[in-house]
Design an enzyme around this catalytic site. Structure first.
Site, PDB file in Angstrom:
ATOM      1  CB  ILE A 203      -0.981  -0.007   1.178  1.00  0.00           C
ATOM      2  CG1 ILE A 203      -1.983  -1.167   1.032  1.00  0.00           C
ATOM      3  CG2 ILE A 203      -1.729   1.324   1.265  1.00  0.00           C
ATOM      4  CD1 ILE A 203      -3.026  -1.228   2.123  1.00  0.00           C
ATOM      5  CG  ASP A 204       3.942   2.460   2.997  1.00  0.00           C
ATOM      6  OD1 ASP A 204       3.004   3.235   3.252  1.00  0.00           O
ATOM      7  OD2 ASP A 204       4.730   2.050   3.864  1.00  0.00           O
ATOM      8  CG  LEU A 205       6.023  -0.488  -2.264  1.00  0.00           C
ATOM      9  CD1 LEU A 205       6.371  -1.911  -2.680  1.00  0.00           C
ATOM     10  CD2 LEU A 205       7.259   0.394  -2.343  1.00  0.00           C
TER      11      LEU A 205
END
Length: 414
Positions: free
Chosen positions: A168-170
């Site tokens: 999700i960060d990426l």
């Protein structure tokens, strides 16, 4: 030709992963990125260990190549003044502070754009800059749980599971890049920058994709299927006779016919009306899958890989990370590159996946040491004298790394 973003200046006020992933991509595309870090501890990921390369966190190395590190204390008025001056000289500002923290540092996007109307201000937060939950910090692990991913990941009877990387960060970082590039395109026509609000929450829900569509249009909660697919059968891993796994992806009825009639030569699995259509196979997966599992257990992984590929059946081996990074496919795509750093030696990394024929990404430069470019940026961008820079250093507001060796050699496939 120059790199796509050559000449673009990025003020990077992000840390950890989502924001740095965004700004690294901009740097890969040729932008000059000024990474602002705390003068003592730097980016949080500098301390996320193990693993390390000569005591440097490999987590930090993964998202910070091609950047310039400027170490400033944003908690001081002098440090904030320097950042504001850099913002007046930048094209893009990316930050991932909580809104209250950004306000404390004087980083209100409206005021910044008043002093630099061309500035594109991108905020990366957990739950949005103006939402009811704006005060909550965003952590990928928590978002994987809250967005429903852990409810659909893992074995059916097992506990909820997270994915092995902070995806999700990426994807949030990737969404930020897309929005920034769109804003640059608009600015080329209007001359005006704009504000961008990117949230991990929004990105997580978007990445539910077909799972979200399924629930929204049927009201049925999806479950966990382990390595199997909820809507396609057979589409999962199978254990082979040598203890290794294959990943079989039979995506349509014609592929299933070839699997049964040509590859396996078990015509009964095709002729059985229960399995002729994908709907039938998903409905009767508990009957079909054990039969296929018994068949695949008769031969080795290498046998099935060769045999199934010969019949154009989508299949792959289940690899370790090391096997993937040293695979023939990785070699064929020149996917792994290395750069030389005077302190760390060879640093190996995955090449940018952005392959442009006429304006490719720049050759990678090793991630910077803390404060490595403080003096350079203050001198060349803001025109500061050696005395002014020395005053900041003595006061502790800035860290100036005086090592002047080049940080990399031209990249080499490794």
């Amino acid at each position: 030709m120059k790199a796509p973003l050559a000449g673009i200046k990025v003020l990077d006020l992000t840390r950890v992963l989502a924001g740095p992933w965004c700004t690294m991509t901009l740097a890969d595309l040729g932008a000059e990125v000024w990474k602002i870090e705390h003068p003592n501890r730097g980016d949080d990921t500098r301390h996320w260990v193990p693993p390390t390369l000569k005591d440097v966190s490999t987590y930090y190395l993964t998202a910070n190549r091609n950047k310039k590190s400027v170490a400033l204390d944003l908690g001081s008025p002098e440090g904030q003044a320097v950042v504001h001056e850099l913002a007046r000289n930048a094209d893009i500002l990316v930050e991932n502070f909580l809104p209250a923290t950004a306000a404390k540092f004087g980083l209100d996007h409206r005021k910044l754009r008043e002093t630099n109307p061309r500035l594109i201000c991108c905020s990366v937060t957990g739950y949005g800059r103006d939402s009811d939950f704006a005060h909550r910090p965003g952590y990928d692990f928590v978002l994987q749980a809250e967005c429903g991913f852990m409810a659909i990941t893992g074995e059916a009877q097992g506990p909820p599971m997270r994915l092995g990387v902070a995806f999700i960060d990426l994807v949030t970082g990737m969404n930020a890049v897309q929005a920034i590039l769109a804003a640059l395109h608009v600015r080329a026509q209007t001359g005006q920058g704009q504000s961008i609000d990117i949230a991990l929450w929004d990105s997580g829900l978007q990445f539910l994709a077909n799972v979200a569509s399924g629930y929204l249009n049927t009201g049925v909660e999806p479950g966990r299927y382990g390595n199997a697919h909820p809507s396609i059968v057979p589409y999962q891993t199978f254990l082979c006779g040598d203890g290794r796994f294959i990943a079989l992806a039979v995506g349509n009825d014609e592929q299933y016919r070839r699997l049964c009639c040509e590859a396996l030569q078990v015509l009964s699995l095709w002729e059985d009306e229960r399995f002729r259509t994908n709907l039938g196979r998903t409905t009767n997966r508990d009957i079909l899958v054990p039969v296929l599992a018994e068949i695949f257990g008769r031969e080795t992984q290498s046998y099935w890989l060769e045999h199934l590929k010969k019949h154009n059946i989508p299949v792959g081996e289940v690899r370790t990370v090391g096997e993937a990074l040293t695979s023939a496919e990785a070699h064929s795509r020149d996917a792994i590159v290395s750069v030389e750093d005077p302190l760390l030696g060879k640093i190996r990394m995955v090449r940018s996946p952005l392959r442009l024929s006429d304006t490719p990404p720049v050759s990678p430069v090793a991630p910077p040491r803390l404060g490595q470019h403080t003096e350079e940026v203050l001198r060349t961008v803001l025109g500061w004298s050696a005395e002014e820079i020395s005053r900041l250093k003595v006061s502790g507001i800035a860290t100036v790394n005086m090592i002047n060796e080049p940080t990399s050699q031209p990249s080499q496939t490794s």
